[in-house]
Design an enzyme around this catalytic site. Structure first.
Site, PDB file in Angstrom:
ATOM      1  N   LYS A 279      10.556  -6.631  -1.437  1.00 55.15           N
ATOM      2  CA  LYS A 279      11.145  -5.546  -1.441  1.00 55.15           C
ATOM      3  C   LYS A 279      12.617  -5.701  -0.785  1.00 55.15           C
ATOM      4  O   LYS A 279      12.555  -6.610  -0.148  1.00 55.15           O
ATOM      5  CB  LYS A 279      10.435  -4.720  -0.685  1.00 55.15           C
ATOM      6  CG  LYS A 279       9.196  -3.987  -1.472  1.00 55.15           C
ATOM      7  CD  LYS A 279       8.498  -3.028  -0.311  1.00 55.15           C
ATOM      8  CE  LYS A 279       7.367  -2.045  -1.006  1.00 55.15           C
ATOM      9  NZ  LYS A 279       7.597  -1.356  -2.292  1.00 55.15           N
ATOM     10  N   ASP A 349       4.551  -6.495  -6.611  1.00 50.77           N
ATOM     11  CA  ASP A 349       4.801  -5.153  -5.591  1.00 50.77           C
ATOM     12  C   ASP A 349       3.998  -3.975  -6.141  1.00 50.77           C
ATOM     13  O   ASP A 349       3.886  -2.904  -5.310  1.00 50.77           O
ATOM     14  CB  ASP A 349       6.476  -4.685  -5.649  1.00 50.77           C
ATOM     15  CG  ASP A 349       6.641  -3.904  -4.303  1.00 50.77           C
ATOM     16  OD1 ASP A 349       5.652  -3.668  -3.468  1.00 50.77           O
ATOM     17  OD2 ASP A 349       7.805  -3.322  -4.438  1.00 50.77           O
ATOM     18  N   ARG A 353      -2.654  -0.560  -7.103  1.00 55.82           N
ATOM     19  CA  ARG A 353      -3.478  -0.461  -7.826  1.00 55.82           C
ATOM     20  C   ARG A 353      -4.329  -1.524  -8.367  1.00 55.82           C
ATOM     21  O   ARG A 353      -5.238  -1.738  -8.705  1.00 55.82           O
ATOM     22  CB  ARG A 353      -2.795  -0.117  -9.270  1.00 55.82           C
ATOM     23  CG  ARG A 353      -1.603  -1.315  -9.936  1.00 55.82           C
ATOM     24  CD  ARG A 353      -0.640  -0.813 -10.681  1.00 55.82           C
ATOM     25  NE  ARG A 353       0.359  -0.203 -10.003  1.00 55.82           N
ATOM     26  CZ  ARG A 353       1.411   0.230 -10.656  1.00 55.82           C
ATOM     27  NH1 ARG A 353       1.715   0.322 -12.100  1.00 55.82           N
ATOM     28  NH2 ARG A 353       2.609   0.999 -10.056  1.00 55.82           N
TER      29      ARG A 353
HETATM   30  N1  BES Z   1       3.730   1.106  -1.632  1.00 60.61           N
HETATM   31  C1  BES Z   1       4.476   1.103  -2.678  1.00 60.61           C
HETATM   32  C2  BES Z   1       5.007   2.595  -2.926  1.00 60.61           C
HETATM   33  C3  BES Z   1       6.093   3.063  -2.145  1.00 60.61           C
HETATM   34  C4  BES Z   1       7.262   2.659  -2.177  1.00 60.61           C
HETATM   35  C5  BES Z   1       5.346   4.212  -1.364  1.00 60.61           C
HETATM   36  C6  BES Z   1       8.215   3.488  -1.360  1.00 60.61           C
HETATM   37  C7  BES Z   1       6.470   4.918  -0.487  1.00 60.61           C
HETATM   38  C8  BES Z   1       7.704   4.641  -0.762  1.00 60.61           C
HETATM   39  C9  BES Z   1       3.814   0.691  -3.754  1.00 60.61           C
HETATM   40  O1  BES Z   1       2.909  -0.663  -3.599  1.00 60.61           O
HETATM   41  C10 BES Z   1       4.961  -0.093  -4.738  1.00 60.61           C
HETATM   42  O2  BES Z   1       5.639  -1.041  -3.961  1.00 60.61           O
HETATM   43  N2  BES Z   1       5.061   0.245  -5.846  1.00 60.61           N
HETATM   44  C11 BES Z   1       6.180  -0.037  -6.753  1.00 60.61           C
HETATM   45  C12 BES Z   1       5.587  -0.095  -8.106  1.00 60.61           C
HETATM   46  C13 BES Z   1       6.454  -0.747  -9.023  1.00 60.61           C
HETATM   47  C14 BES Z   1       6.681  -2.239  -8.678  1.00 60.61           C
HETATM   48  C15 BES Z   1       5.980  -0.350 -10.490  1.00 60.61           C
HETATM   49  C16 BES Z   1       7.253   1.123  -6.613  1.00 60.61           C
HETATM   50  O3  BES Z   1       6.995   2.281  -6.465  1.00 60.61           O
HETATM   51  O4  BES Z   1       8.194   0.521  -6.829  1.00 60.61           O
HETATM   52 ZN    ZN Z   2       2.175  -0.592  -1.615  1.00 60.35          ZN
HETATM   53 MN    MN Z   3       4.080  -2.456  -3.305  1.00 63.58          MN
END
Ligand code: BES
Ligand code: ZN
Ligand code: MN
Length: 498
Positions: A279, A349, A353
């Site tokens: 991230k 990331d 899931r």
């Molecule tokens: N934990 C995050 C989702 C998240 C991001 C929650 C920001 C709250 C604030 C999750 O694991 C994630 O990183 N999701 C990605 C998925 C993508 C790579 C398809 C996202 O939402 O960017």
């Molecule tokens: Zn996450």
């Molecule tokens: Mn994530």
């Protein structure tokens, strides 16, 4: 904080502070009128002078009001009477707690519980006074080396109801409100804990402690156990971390013998760096909140056990960190999940899931009546719904309806999102049964579609709490959502919600 229920007249309360409401414009509520009468018009005089107009959120503290037995009277502005609904009610309770915390009173007797709220009865008002009061009184200060010594915080609140024949109902509703408020506070504590403290092993220890306190059954699966079960998807996420993953299950048995449990699955990523798909740095600290789904299911289980609900419940928490490292999963890796379905991990990331899918398959062994997973799953859900509504997906419309209704009742709302087949195509992979990401658009839906492929054997709902589990900015902190929603859903199931 302690609570009790009473039915009495405001001017006769021997209390450090009696709390009554004033509507806009300058219209006293009935308890305020009773105080005014006893005090020979002192409150009307104050209203006339314009020191309290009844504006929502405003408060005015009075001392030594003649004709009363209390040390103080707190007037609380309620806004316009015809706009006084659930939100305004809870706002008034929060304003009350905030104002009381700034006085020297450690105890108070509150009459807002007597106010009419459209479509809501005494039980609702009592339950929500307790929930809102616990919410407003919440502090997370265990890592501050100095406590604020001057503040004498509120320790006891007496909730007044109009009629004596409401006492029994109010008492039961109070116990529910306290249980739900404490469950939410537990979820907030777990969420707010720093990620160097709140790691998977810590979550497992807290689950064990809950089991001890409430007489629950607790089972913790270790990495080897998970490997033996074929949970390669979950284990793929854990590979980069030095913290061992845990699969926590906590069972509450309140139902009749042989009853099928409701299984609550909570995403327990105790820190989400993104893994190799790292991230960006800004605000990454907030990814300590990526275990708020886990926190919510543990908080809900605690609430259900405290309420002694007559049903069976399982909290299932896959807990891991998502870290980069030499042993971490790479984009392009293909894993075989516990269900046998293969997954091409295109983005490390999208890890939530990957751990939830194996937990959903594992949930089958409880022969669940319903499965609800709770997860800070997608940034896309935050884009869609912001911080107000939780995203709700379900493979059964009736279940979605029940959860929406529970959210309304709890003032912890969710919004029904689509789970249509058309979206499933987004997850196609040339090399495996599916990819773990579905492209840029509709990200909350494709994530839910991914999960749905592992939830075919039971009625299932998915709550995406990425936008609702915590707040950023000035009042940064975990919200405890959706503990109130889930607890109200369970109350509904037992036929015991108003
Ligand atoms: N934990 C995050 C989702 C998240 C991001 C929650 C920001 C709250 C604030 C999750 O694991 C994630 O990183 N999701 C990605 C998925 C993508 C790579 C398809 C996202 O939402 O960017
Ligand atoms: Zn996450
Ligand atoms: Mn994530």
């Amino acid at each position: 904080m302690e609570f009790s229920i009473k039915s009495g007249s405001p001017e006769k309360q021997r209390s450090a502070c009696v709390v009554v409401g004033i509507f806009e414009a300058k219209k006293p509520t009935l308890p305020a009128e009773l105080l005014d009468k006893a005090a020979e018009g002192r409150i009307s005089e104050i209203l006339r002078r314009g020191d309290m107009t009844g504006k929502a959120g405003s408060t005015l503290l009075l001392h030594n009001l003649p004709g009363t037995l209390c040390d103080r009277v707190l007037l609380v502005g309620l806004g316009k009477e015809k706009e006084f609904r659930e939100k305004q009610f809870a706002d008034a309770v929060r304003a009350t707690i905030k104002a009381l915390n700034e006085t020297g009173a450690s105890e108070a007797s509150i009459f807002l519980t007597e106010l009419a709220v459209r479509k809501r009865d005494t039980a609702w008002r009592v339950r929500h006074t307790a929930i809102a009061a616990l919410e407003a009184a919440y502090r997370f200060e265990q890592f501050k080396s100095k406590q604020d010594e001057n503040r004498r915080s509120l320790r006891k609140l007496t909730l007044n109801v109009e009629r004596r024949n409401e006492l029994a109902i109010a008492e039961a509703a109070l116990q529910q409100g306290i249980a739900i408020g404490r469950g939410a506070a537990l979820a907030r504590d777990l969420g707010n804990l720093p990620p160097n403290v709140c790691h998977p092993t810590y979550l497992a220890e807290r689950a064990r402690a809950l089991a001890e306190e409430f007489g629950l059954e607790c089972e913790i699966l270790e990495r080897d156990d998970m490997a033996a079960l074929g949970m390669n998807s979950l284990l793929a996420v854990a590979r980069g971390s030095h913290q061992p993953p845990k699969l926590i299950s906590l069972r509450y048995r309140g139902g009749a013998a042989g009853s099928k449990p409701i299984v609550l699955v909570g995403k327990g990523v105790t820190f989400d760096t993104g893994g190799i798909s790292l991230k960006p740095g800004a605000d990454m600290d907030e990814m300590k909140y990526d275990m708020c789904g886990a926190a919510a299911v543990l908080g809900t289980l605690q609430a259900a056990a405290a309420m002694r609900l007559p049903l069976d419940l399982v909290a299932l928490v896959p807990a891991t960190e998502n870290m980069p490292g030499g042993n971490a999963t790479r984009p392009g890796d293909i894993v075989t999940s516990m269900s046998g379905q293969t997954i091409e991990i295109l983005n490390t990331d999208a890890e939530g899931r990957l751990i939830l899918c194996d937990a959903l398959t594992y949930a089958e062994r409880f022969e669940p009546e319903t499965v609800i997973d709770v997860a800070t799953l997608t940034g896309a859900c935050v884009v869609a719904l912001g911080g107000v509504a939780t995203g709700l997906f379900a493979n059964k419309d009736g279940l979605a309806r029940d959860l929406i209704e529970a959210g309304e009742e709890a003032r912890d709302r969710a919004w029904h999102m689509p789970l249509w087949d058309e979206y499933q195509d987004l997850l196609k992979s040339p090399f495996a049964d599916m990819a773990n990401i579905g492209g840029r658009w509709g990200g909350a839906v494709s994530a839910a579609c991914f999960l749905s492929r592992f939830a075919k054997k039971y009625d299932w709902a998915h709550l995406d709490i990425a936008g609702t589990a915590w707040k950023s900015g000035a009042d940064k902190g975990a919200t405890g959502r959706p503990v109130p929603l889930l607890a109200h859903y369970l109350l509904q199931r037992t036929g015991d919600a108003a």
